[in-house]
Write an enzyme that holds these catalytic residues in place. Structure first.
Site, PDB file in Angstrom:
ATOM      1  CB  THR A   1      44.535  50.161  42.183  1.00  7.51           C
ATOM      2  OG1 THR A   1      44.000  48.846  42.051  1.00  7.51           O
ATOM      3  CG2 THR A   1      44.581  50.893  40.542  1.00  7.51           C
ATOM      4  CG  ASP A   2      48.384  51.124  46.580  1.00  7.03           C
ATOM      5  OD1 ASP A   2      49.143  50.223  45.953  1.00  7.03           O
ATOM      6  OD2 ASP A   2      48.947  51.925  46.785  1.00  7.03           O
ATOM      7  CB  SER A   3      44.023  47.902  49.647  1.00  7.58           C
ATOM      8  OG  SER A   3      42.709  47.404  50.292  1.00  7.58           O
ATOM      9  N   GLY A   4      41.655  49.309  48.081  1.00 10.01           N
ATOM     10  CA  GLY A   4      40.422  50.637  48.242  1.00 10.01           C
ATOM     11  C   GLY A   4      40.737  51.787  46.992  1.00 10.01           C
ATOM     12  CB  VAL A   5      43.268  52.698  44.499  1.00 13.38           C
ATOM     13  CG1 VAL A   5      43.079  53.538  43.390  1.00 13.38           C
ATOM     14  CG2 VAL A   5      43.990  53.144  45.631  1.00 13.38           C
TER      15      VAL A   5
END
Length: 89
Positions: free
Chosen positions: A55-59
């Site tokens: 996942t990406d940052s903040g997901v």
């Protein structure tokens, strides 16, 4: 011969405070936190946590899959689940 055991985890998290899944040296990541907890549980021995995706940052995630392999025999899965859940933030 040494018997190997694979444990699969379904993890859920609020990704607001994480810089994605993949381990990064200078950032808090989901994989990094999981590996730190697993390392503590197994007496300081590094055990890689392998994710089925990233996942990406903040997901956020509700059903992300991950696994660990233990080469030194099995641990009761329900006990391990309880212990790791108690150790996670």
């Amino acid at each position: 011969t040494t018997e190997s055991w694979r444990y699969r985890f379904r993890v859920a998290y609020d990704g607001t405070e994480f810089h994605g899944w993949q381990r990064q040296a200078q950032a808090r990541t989901v994989q990094g936190v999981l590996e730190k907890v697993v390392k503590t549980r197994f007496g300081g021995r590094h055990i890689a946590v392998v994710g089925a995706s990233r996942t990406d940052s903040g997901v956020h995630a509700r059903g992300q899959m991950a696994q660990i392999d233990l080469a030194d025999g099995g641990v009761d899965a329900a006990t391990l689940e309880f212990q790791l859940n108690r150790m996670l933030p």
